[in-house]
Write an enzyme that holds these catalytic residues in place. Sequence first.
Site, PDB file in Angstrom:
ATOM      1  N   THR A 386       4.659  10.553 -14.954  1.00  0.00           N
ATOM      2  CA  THR A 386       4.958   9.353 -15.749  1.00  0.00           C
ATOM      3  C   THR A 386       6.052   8.635 -14.978  1.00  0.00           C
ATOM      4  OG1 THR A 386       4.367  10.359 -17.853  1.00  0.00           O
ATOM      5  CG2 THR A 386       5.841   8.470 -18.013  1.00  0.00           C
ATOM      6  N   THR A 404       1.990   5.908 -17.751  1.00  0.00           N
ATOM      7  CA  THR A 404       1.683   7.330 -17.643  1.00  0.00           C
ATOM      8  C   THR A 404       0.192   7.613 -17.511  1.00  0.00           C
ATOM      9  OG1 THR A 404       2.088   9.492 -18.678  1.00  0.00           O
ATOM     10  CG2 THR A 404       1.520   7.704 -20.158  1.00  0.00           C
ATOM     11  N   ASN A 406      -0.131  10.910 -18.239  1.00  0.00           N
ATOM     12  CA  ASN A 406       0.290  12.136 -18.916  1.00  0.00           C
ATOM     13  C   ASN A 406       0.670  13.202 -17.902  1.00  0.00           C
ATOM     14  OD1 ASN A 406       1.090  13.599 -21.119  1.00  0.00           O
ATOM     15  ND2 ASN A 406      -0.887  14.554 -21.429  1.00  0.00           N
ATOM     16  N   GLU A 425      -4.442  12.032 -21.537  1.00  0.00           N
ATOM     17  CA  GLU A 425      -3.575  11.655 -22.655  1.00  0.00           C
ATOM     18  C   GLU A 425      -4.041  12.243 -23.984  1.00  0.00           C
ATOM     19  OE1 GLU A 425      -0.284  10.190 -21.855  1.00  0.00           O
ATOM     20  OE2 GLU A 425      -1.671   8.911 -20.764  1.00  0.00           O
ATOM     21  N   ASP A 428      -1.793  14.335 -26.001  1.00  0.00           N
ATOM     22  CA  ASP A 428      -0.675  13.791 -26.796  1.00  0.00           C
ATOM     23  C   ASP A 428      -1.028  13.663 -28.276  1.00  0.00           C
ATOM     24  OD1 ASP A 428       1.252  13.695 -24.871  1.00  0.00           O
ATOM     25  OD2 ASP A 428       1.045  11.572 -24.420  1.00  0.00           O
ATOM     26  N   SER A 457       3.064   8.591 -28.492  1.00  0.00           N
ATOM     27  CA  SER A 457       3.755   8.689 -27.199  1.00  0.00           C
ATOM     28  C   SER A 457       5.253   8.858 -27.426  1.00  0.00           C
ATOM     29  CB  SER A 457       3.510   7.401 -26.418  1.00  0.00           C
ATOM     30  OG  SER A 457       4.247   7.392 -25.224  1.00  0.00           O
ATOM     31  N   SER A 458       5.929   9.367 -26.401  1.00  0.00           N
ATOM     32  CA  SER A 458       7.398   9.384 -26.430  1.00  0.00           C
ATOM     33  C   SER A 458       7.975   8.260 -25.578  1.00  0.00           C
ATOM     34  CB  SER A 458       7.927  10.711 -25.881  1.00  0.00           C
ATOM     35  OG  SER A 458       7.442  11.790 -26.627  1.00  0.00           O
ATOM     36  N   GLY A 477       9.462  11.898 -18.705  1.00  0.00           N
ATOM     37  CA  GLY A 477      10.068  13.153 -19.168  1.00  0.00           C
ATOM     38  C   GLY A 477       9.482  13.727 -20.437  1.00  0.00           C
ATOM     39  N   GLY A 478       8.228  13.349 -20.797  1.00  0.00           N
ATOM     40  CA  GLY A 478       7.621  13.911 -22.013  1.00  0.00           C
ATOM     41  C   GLY A 478       8.535  13.660 -23.202  1.00  0.00           C
TER      42      GLY A 478
HETATM   43  O1  DON Z   1       3.188   9.295 -23.640  1.00  0.00           O
HETATM   44  C1  DON Z   1       3.834  10.340 -23.568  1.00  0.00           C
HETATM   45  O2  DON Z   1       4.755  10.606 -24.319  1.00  0.00           O
HETATM   46  C2  DON Z   1       3.522  11.340 -22.471  1.00  0.00           C
HETATM   47  N1  DON Z   1       2.142  11.217 -22.083  1.00  0.00           N
HETATM   48  C3  DON Z   1       4.470  11.122 -21.348  1.00  0.00           C
HETATM   49  C4  DON Z   1       4.328  12.174 -20.293  1.00  0.00           C
HETATM   50  C5  DON Z   1       5.494  12.314 -19.420  1.00  0.00           C
HETATM   51  O3  DON Z   1       6.509  11.667 -19.569  1.00  0.00           O
HETATM   52  C6  DON Z   1       5.350  13.317 -18.361  1.00  0.00           C
HETATM   53  N2  DON Z   1       6.564  13.616 -17.685  1.00  0.00           N
HETATM   54  N3  DON Z   1       7.444  13.414 -17.222  1.00  0.00           N
END
Ligand code: DON
Length: 575
Positions: A386, A404, A406, A425, A428, A457-458, A477-478
């Site tokens: 991401t 992203t 994902n 994705e 998620d 999503s985050s 960063g998830g």
């Molecule tokens: O949308 C989201 O929250 C996740 N798919 C984001 C994934 C992510 O940030 C991966 N890492 N760093």
Amino acid sequence: MKHPLNWRVTLLALLVSSSAAFADSRPATAPAAATAPHVITQRPGHAGIASANFHATDAGLEVLAKGGNAFDAAIAVASTLSIVEPESSGIGGGFMAVLHRASDGKDVFIDARETAPAAVNTKDYLNKDGTPNRDTALNGPLSAGIPGEPAGLAWLSKHYGKLPLKDALTPAIRLAREGFQPDGRLINAITERQDDIKRWPASTAKYLPEGKPPVAGQVWRDPDQARTLEILGEQGADGFYRGEVGKKLVDAVRAAGGNWTAKDLESYQIKERTPITVDYRGYRVVTAPPASSGGVAVAEILNILSGYDLTKLDDAHRTHLVIEAMRRAFRDHNDYLGDPDFVKMPLDMLLSPYYAAGLRMTILADKATPSSMLPASIAVDPGMHTTHFSVIDKGGNIASITLTVNYTMGSTFVAAGTGVLLNDEMDDFALVPNKPNVYGLLGSAANAPEPGKRMLSSMTPSIVFGADRVGVIGSPGGSTIITQVLEGILAFMDGKDAQGVAAQKRFHHQYMPDRVDVEPGAFDPATADALTRMGHTLKERSPWGYMNVVTWDLKTNKLDAASDPRRESGLGKVQ
Ligand code: DON
């Protein structure tokens, strides 16, 4: 909504049982309604871009030099990242953007998030014995949502840009044809995911051309993706979602066991939404609404923190309060949030300063609240894929965009003949109720998959407006995106420059597991000791997200652009 009663009873018990409930140092008052457009009359006269790759930053600057604005530059940056940083984002994925248009002060959120295909079936994500099937959730065509990025780029161009879409895509197309040298991070990502890549012939041909990952210095070309971008530039969104490209995508997905249809692609729609706005310490933070949980959580945390004067506290007590606010915001994240077009969410409550005041009263001055006293949710392994970039142009237009696919390299599935690497994705969604996704997040019915629904999503692209300074902030960063962006916002409000904000040491609490993930060096030994004595469990963890920040000092009219030193300094440029 889980355990609403239990939750309130537990909070009450906590309050009543604690004579040491922390007296707020300031009364809880509702901030002024934060809805008016934010017109800034001054213009920077120069531009700043910070992204995760120098080709992408340069592509944005090139398009600005050709007369484009920040939104055209954003298209150039995003499309170039699709070529050079496919492990993190691309036209097979999605993005979320907070934009500020200088001419009328309009702040808007562009939701280019992926959607579930109509044939989504939760059984596809279960093994025969009913346990979660992590393979279909994360690898191959079943893990892929209908991409949003191509429609999002076309939308940006049509509604906010100055140049034709094809002009903004030109640098990416040229780079894909002429070739570039993959950086170490892309080589590592391909190496890490090579066993999955090998399962799909078009993916193998693209990423393991000689049967192995590329090596440093090798020149790489991506003619299929160049052609797909060219068609997008010529025909707009229809060039991706219909016709030759759309057909190839559907054929490839279905031939490999996926369930997309032409109708899924044709019916994909961008959503323009009102961003979440929160006023804090004289700053206005404009950030991501659902289908992201990020802005709701950041607003809830800031509302809780607004009852304290953090500047008067030592590091340990300040950090303690921030952790406790994070804990409470993540509890709500898991239970309430999902796609606003599908679920009713108690946003008025979650964003209310009075709700925050209630939560604040449950925070003890120097004792951690065990998450088990605040009912239910699990863990994290964010990895760092991401990507986020920030742009301010000379006319004062601003783009804060997080993109992203994902997990690293998304689904690892390339649709033959298109060069498009599809996202994964679908993970998620809360695919299996009460089972964690790859970021340890649990979800409820609000985030259950449904045909056409956006997965929560985050991503938290944000713009912070102050009387003297503007900051454009975001990170991958998830689940840790939310807390990293929050800490970036606080660092900005503390007066740190773009480099200082990007370099700010990080920590994270997401309610469950009940521990604080800490970047090595974030706390000095005395602070770490004090936090441990208050009952916090600290756990060192790496890596952390990559924040790309642009700031605008309204007093000196100077822009400053900085990339995250954890990754590579010097990717932020001002011209
Ligand atoms: O949308 C989201 O929250 C996740 N798919 C984001 C994934 C992510 O940030 C991966 N890492 N760093």
